[in-house]
Scaffold this active site. Structure first.
Site, PDB file in Angstrom:
ATOM      1  N   PHE A   1       0.830  -1.207   0.000  1.00 43.74           N
ATOM      2  CA  PHE A   1       0.000   0.000   0.000  1.00 43.74           C
ATOM      3  C   PHE A   1       0.865   1.258   0.000  1.00 43.74           C
ATOM      4  O   PHE A   1       0.459   2.310  -0.469  1.00 43.74           O
ATOM      5  CB  PHE A   1      -0.936   0.001   1.218  1.00 43.74           C
ATOM      6  CG  PHE A   1      -1.895  -1.151   1.253  1.00 43.74           C
ATOM      7  CD1 PHE A   1      -2.527  -1.583   0.099  1.00 43.74           C
ATOM      8  CD2 PHE A   1      -2.176  -1.811   2.442  1.00 43.74           C
ATOM      9  CE1 PHE A   1      -3.417  -2.656   0.112  1.00 43.74           C
ATOM     10  CE2 PHE A   1      -3.061  -2.876   2.476  1.00 43.74           C
ATOM     11  CZ  PHE A   1      -3.671  -3.307   1.306  1.00 43.74           C
TER      12      PHE A   1
ATOM     13  N   LYS B   1     -15.975   0.521   6.906  1.00 48.00           N
ATOM     14  CA  LYS B   1     -15.920   0.902   8.308  1.00 48.00           C
ATOM     15  C   LYS B   1     -14.816   0.081   8.986  1.00 48.00           C
ATOM     16  O   LYS B   1     -14.474  -0.958   8.453  1.00 48.00           O
ATOM     17  CB  LYS B   1     -17.274   0.689   9.017  1.00 48.00           C
ATOM     18  CG  LYS B   1     -17.982  -0.589   8.643  1.00 48.00           C
ATOM     19  CD  LYS B   1     -18.026  -1.740   9.595  1.00 48.00           C
ATOM     20  CE  LYS B   1     -17.041  -1.954  10.642  1.00 48.00           C
ATOM     21  NZ  LYS B   1     -16.628  -3.354  10.796  1.00 48.00           N
TER      22      LYS B   1
ATOM     23  N   HIS C   1     -22.494  -1.977   6.063  1.00 49.23           N
ATOM     24  CA  HIS C   1     -23.360  -2.938   5.358  1.00 49.23           C
ATOM     25  C   HIS C   1     -24.664  -3.220   6.101  1.00 49.23           C
ATOM     26  O   HIS C   1     -25.592  -3.773   5.523  1.00 49.23           O
ATOM     27  CB  HIS C   1     -22.595  -4.229   5.022  1.00 49.23           C
ATOM     28  CG  HIS C   1     -22.371  -5.162   6.168  1.00 49.23           C
ATOM     29  ND1 HIS C   1     -21.383  -4.978   7.101  1.00 49.23           N
ATOM     30  CD2 HIS C   1     -23.005  -6.304   6.532  1.00 49.23           C
ATOM     31  CE1 HIS C   1     -21.426  -5.970   7.983  1.00 49.23           C
ATOM     32  NE2 HIS C   1     -22.394  -6.788   7.664  1.00 49.23           N
TER      33      HIS C   1
ATOM     34  N   LYS D   1     -28.958  -4.210   4.918  1.00 47.05           N
ATOM     35  CA  LYS D   1     -29.705  -5.414   5.325  1.00 47.05           C
ATOM     36  C   LYS D   1     -31.200  -5.189   5.107  1.00 47.05           C
ATOM     37  O   LYS D   1     -31.743  -4.149   5.481  1.00 47.05           O
ATOM     38  CB  LYS D   1     -29.438  -5.728   6.806  1.00 47.05           C
ATOM     39  CG  LYS D   1     -28.059  -6.351   7.019  1.00 47.05           C
ATOM     40  CD  LYS D   1     -27.932  -6.955   8.396  1.00 47.05           C
ATOM     41  CE  LYS D   1     -26.503  -7.373   8.664  1.00 47.05           C
ATOM     42  NZ  LYS D   1     -26.172  -8.708   8.214  1.00 47.05           N
TER      43      LYS D   1
ATOM     44  N   GLU E   1     -22.592 -12.539  18.589  1.00 50.26           N
ATOM     45  CA  GLU E   1     -21.981 -13.503  17.669  1.00 50.26           C
ATOM     46  C   GLU E   1     -21.395 -14.657  18.478  1.00 50.26           C
ATOM     47  O   GLU E   1     -20.719 -14.417  19.484  1.00 50.26           O
ATOM     48  CB  GLU E   1     -20.869 -12.844  16.864  1.00 50.26           C
ATOM     49  CG  GLU E   1     -21.342 -12.321  15.536  1.00 50.26           C
ATOM     50  CD  GLU E   1     -20.214 -11.771  14.671  1.00 50.26           C
ATOM     51  OE1 GLU E   1     -20.524 -11.318  13.576  1.00 50.26           O
ATOM     52  OE2 GLU E   1     -19.044 -11.779  15.098  1.00 50.26           O
TER      53      GLU E   1
ATOM     54  N   HIS F   1     -22.529  -0.313  13.067  1.00 49.42           N
ATOM     55  CA  HIS F   1     -23.749  -1.115  12.924  1.00 49.42           C
ATOM     56  C   HIS F   1     -24.788  -0.818  14.005  1.00 49.42           C
ATOM     57  O   HIS F   1     -25.972  -0.659  13.724  1.00 49.42           O
ATOM     58  CB  HIS F   1     -23.421  -2.610  12.964  1.00 49.42           C
ATOM     59  CG  HIS F   1     -22.379  -3.043  11.979  1.00 49.42           C
ATOM     60  ND1 HIS F   1     -22.151  -2.371  10.796  1.00 49.42           N
ATOM     61  CD2 HIS F   1     -21.511  -4.084  11.976  1.00 49.42           C
ATOM     62  CE1 HIS F   1     -21.180  -2.982  10.134  1.00 49.42           C
ATOM     63  NE2 HIS F   1     -20.778  -4.018  10.824  1.00 49.42           N
TER      64      HIS F   1
ATOM     65  N   LYS G   1     -18.767 -10.672  21.142  1.00 52.91           N
ATOM     66  CA  LYS G   1     -18.276 -11.870  20.456  1.00 52.91           C
ATOM     67  C   LYS G   1     -18.258 -13.014  21.455  1.00 52.91           C
ATOM     68  O   LYS G   1     -18.175 -12.785  22.660  1.00 52.91           O
ATOM     69  CB  LYS G   1     -16.850 -11.634  19.946  1.00 52.91           C
ATOM     70  CG  LYS G   1     -16.726 -10.461  18.977  1.00 52.91           C
ATOM     71  CD  LYS G   1     -16.629 -10.942  17.558  1.00 52.91           C
ATOM     72  CE  LYS G   1     -16.484  -9.782  16.593  1.00 52.91           C
ATOM     73  NZ  LYS G   1     -16.740 -10.157  15.213  1.00 52.91           N
TER      74      LYS G   1
HETATM   75  C1  BG6 Z   1     -18.321  -6.580  10.443  1.00 53.81           C
HETATM   76  C2  BG6 Z   1     -17.486  -6.696  11.686  1.00 53.81           C
HETATM   77  O1  BG6 Z   1     -18.491  -5.246  10.074  1.00 53.81           O
HETATM   78  O2  BG6 Z   1     -19.596  -7.162  10.679  1.00 53.81           O
HETATM   79  C3  BG6 Z   1     -17.374  -8.143  12.141  1.00 53.81           C
HETATM   80  O3  BG6 Z   1     -16.193  -6.193  11.394  1.00 53.81           O
HETATM   81  C4  BG6 Z   1     -18.733  -8.779  12.253  1.00 53.81           C
HETATM   82  O4  BG6 Z   1     -16.678  -8.236  13.366  1.00 53.81           O
HETATM   83  C5  BG6 Z   1     -19.555  -8.535  10.988  1.00 53.81           C
HETATM   84  O5  BG6 Z   1     -18.558 -10.159  12.468  1.00 53.81           O
HETATM   85  C6  BG6 Z   1     -20.970  -9.017  11.146  1.00 53.81           C
HETATM   86  O6  BG6 Z   1     -21.661  -8.877   9.951  1.00 53.81           O
HETATM   87  P1  BG6 Z   1     -22.968  -9.709   9.703  1.00 53.81           P
HETATM   88  O7  BG6 Z   1     -23.502  -9.202   8.421  1.00 53.81           O
HETATM   89  O8  BG6 Z   1     -22.552 -11.140   9.634  1.00 53.81           O
HETATM   90  O9  BG6 Z   1     -23.869  -9.463  10.863  1.00 53.81           O
END
Ligand code: BG6
Length: 486
Positions: free
Chosen positions: A87, A160, A190, A194, A228, A252, A339
Site C-alpha cells: 500500500f 468501516k 453494510h 440489510k 456472535e 452497525h 463476540k
Molecule cells: C463486520 C465486523 O463489520 O460485521 C465483524 O467487522 C462482524 O466483526 C460482521 O462479524 C458481522 O456482519 P454480519 O452481516 O454477519 O452481521
C-alpha cells in the site's frame, strides 16, 4: 475517441485494496459471485485484487478454495485479476494503472472505476495519497479527464470503521473531500443494506398504526442485542487494534438505533433520509450514571492469534443510552454487543409500558406486556407480543406472539447485505451509505467513551465463552427493574 459509459448497466472495473483480507474473502467476492450467478452484473466487468502477496492471477483464484470445482466460479474467475503491491509503494499502483488502461483499450471506452478500500483503517490515508500521486484518482485516460468529467466516473468506497476516533475520522473526510466530490464517495456500513434494517423504515412509516405509539408516553424502553457465537477468528491483528466498540458499535449498532429512533424523514430521498439518520445519531447520549458502560473480554481472548497477551481490548460492551429528541427523551435504550456469546442473534425489542394491571391486576398479568421485536438476523422477521385470555371458563392471561417471517411470507430473506451495497454502488445510489455528519456524531459519542476508558485503570470484566457477556451487563438493566429478554 473513447466514449464514457453510464454506470449501472455498463462495464466496470473494481479494484479491491486488501483483496486477500477477511472482508474481501468472506463478503465482497462471494457477493460479487452471487450477483454474477443471478445475472446482475454486466457482460464486461473486471475485479482486480490488490494486495501485498506475490500472487499470480491463478493463485489469487485458488485462494477461494471452496469454490474451486464450481463451474460458475470458473466462469466468474475469468473476470478476476490480481495486482500485487504494497500500500505504501507507488510501484503497484503504477502497474494497476497500466492494467486499467489496458482494459479501457480492450473495451474501447473509458470504463467506470471503483476503488474499494477493504483494508484496516490505518491504510486509508496511504492508499488515498498513492491514488493521488499516481493520478489514479483522476479517472481514466478520457480526454476530458482534466475537466473533471471523467473523474466523476471514478468512485471511492471506504469500509468501516471510518477512522479510529473523531479526529482521524475528520482528517479522513477532509482528505477525501480534497480528492473527490461527495457524489463519488461511498462510506459503507453494510447494516444499512440489510433487508431487515431497511424494512424497519417501511414498518414504521408505511403503516399508520405504529408512529402514534412511538413515543415516551407509551414506550418503556428499547433493548438491542448484537451477539456472535464466534470469536475473532483470523482477525486478531485488526480486532485487537479496534475492539468491539469501534468494530461494530460505532457503526452497525448506531444504524440500528437510528432505524428505531429516527423521526420520519420529510421525504424518502437520499438527503432527507441521511439527514434524519444524522439528527438522531447526534441526539444519542449515554446515561449520566456511575456505571453506564460495561466493558468485557471473553476468557481466552488473550491467547488468540495476533492478540497481545496483556490486551485490554473489549470483545463485549453493554450500555444504557438516551435519545434526546422530544419524542423519545427519557426512554432508556439498553444496548449490548459481543463476540463469543451464547448464540448468533441481532434483535431490537421495543418494550411498551405495561397497562394490564389497571384492569386485570388479580388475574395474573404477565411481567411484560407488549413487545415489538425486529429480528434482524437470523430468522429475519418481526414479532408482536401481546396479552391474550387463555381458553377456559376462568379469566387468566398469557402472552402470545404474532409473527412475520421473511421466509414464510416472501419465500426468501432477500439479498445479502453486501449484494445490496454493491448494486447501489454500481447504480451510484448513496442513500444507504453514511454521510459525514452521521459519522461525526457517532464518533463524538464513541470518542467520549474511549476518553472515559482511558481514565479508568482496568474496568474490563472477563466473561465465559458462550455466556451473554459479564454479569455486570445484567446488573446494568436489572438495577432499573428490567431484564434482557434474550
Ligand atoms: C463486520 C465486523 O463489520 O460485521 C465483524 O467487522 C462482524 O466483526 C460482521 O462479524 C458481522 O456482519 P454480519 O452481516 O454477519 O452481521
Amino acid at each position: 475517441m473513447a466514449t464514457s459509459i453510464l454506470p449501472g448497466t455498463s462495464p466496470f472495473i473494481m479494484a479491491i485494496f486488501g483483496a486477500t483480507g477477511d472482508l474481501a474473502q468472506n463478503k465482497l467476492i462471494p457477493a460479487l459471485f452471487s450477483l454474477y450467478k443471478n445475472k446482475s452484473l454486466p457482460e464486461d466487468f473486471f475485479i482486480i485484487g490488490f494486495s501485498r502477496r506475490e500472487f499470480t492471477k491463478e493463485a489469487f483464484h485458488d485462494y477461494f478454495q471452496e469454490q474451486k470445482n464450481n463451474k460458475a466460479w470458473k466462469e466468474f474467475s475469468s473476470h478476476l485479476l490480481y495486482q500485487s503491491g504494497s500500500f505504501e509503494d507507488e510501484k503497484g499502483y503504477k502497474e494497476l494503472d497500466k492494467k486499467l488502461l489496458q482494459i479501457d483499450k480492450q473495451i474501447g471506452a473509458c470504463v467506470t472505476r471503483f476503488f474499494y478500500l477493504a483494508t484496516p483503517p490505518d491504510h486509508y490515508q496511504t492508499i488515498l495519497n498513492n491514488l493521488v500521486s499516481t493520478k489514479l484518482s483522476e479517472g481514466c485516460g478520457h480526454p476530458s479527464a482534466s475537466s473533471g468529467q471523467a473523474n466523476s466516473w471514478t468512485r471511492i468506497i471506504i469500509e468501516k470503521p471510518f477512522g479510529k476516533d473523531l479526529e482521524t475520522a475528520r482528517n479522513l473526510d477532509k482528505k477525501l473531500a480534497e480528492i473527490f466530490e461527495e457524489k463519488q464517495i461511498f462510506r459503507v456500513d453494510h447494516y444499512l443494506g440489510k433487508e431487515t434494517v431497511q424494512n424497519m423504515l417501511a414498518f414504521r412509516f408505511a403503516n399508520g398504526i405504529f408512529e402514534p405509539v412511538w413515543n415516551k408516553n407509551l414506550i418503556d424502553h428499547v433493548q438491542i442485542t448484537w451477539a456472535e457465537e464466534s470469536g475473532i477468528g483470523k482477525r486478531g491483528k485488526f480486532f485487537d487494534g479496534v475492539g468491539i466498540l469501534r468494530d461494530v458499535f460505532q457503526n452497525h449498532l448506531m444504524q440500528l438505533i437510528a432505524a428505531v429512533a429516527m423521526e420520519q424523514p420529510k421525504s424518502f430521498t437520499k438527503e432527507d433520509l441521511r439527514g434524519a439518520r444524522a439528527n438522531v445519531i447526534g441526539a444519542i447520549t449515554y446515561a449520566n450514571e456511575e456505571k453506564p458502560i460495561v466493558k468485557g473480554q471473553y476468557k481466552g481472548y488473550r491467547s488468540e492469534k495476533d492478540v497481545s497477551p496483556d490486551s485490554k481490548t473489549e470483545t463485549f460492551i453493554a450500555t444504557k443510552l438516551f435519545i434526546n429528541t422530544p419524542k423519545l427523551e427519557g426512554v432508556p435504550f439498553y444496548v449490548r454487543a459481543g463476540k463469543k456469546m451464547k448464540k448468533n442473534l441481532v434483535e431490537i425489542s421495543v418494550v411498551f409500558i405495561q397497562t394490564c394491571h389497571i384492569l386485570f391486576k388479580e388475574y395474573g398479568c404477565p411481567e411484560i406486556g407488549n413487545v415489538l421485536t425486529f429480528r434482524i438476523q437470523p430468522n429475519e422477521g418481526i414479532d408482536l407480543r401481546f396479552i391474550a385470555k387463555t381458553p377456559g371458563s376462568k379469566l387468566s392471561l398469557q402472552p402470545v406472539n404474532m409473527k412475520f417471517g421473511y421466509k414464510d411470507d416472501f419465500g426468501t430473506s432477500g439479498l445479502e447485505a453486501y449484494e445490496k451495497v454493491l448494486l447501489d454502488i454500481f447504480a451510484g445510489d448513496q442513500m444507504l451509505f453514511n454521510r459525514s455528519d452521521e459519522l461525526e456524531s457517532s464518533w463524538e459519542l464513541i470518542t467520549g467513551i474511549l476518553d472515559k476508558w482511558k481514565q479508568e485503570k482496568d474496568g474490563i470484566q472477563v466473561y465465559s465463552q458462550g455466556a451473554w457477556g459479564p454479569g455486570e451487563a445484567n446488573e446494568l438493566i436489572e438495577k432499573d427493574g428490567r431484564k434482557w429478554l434474550v
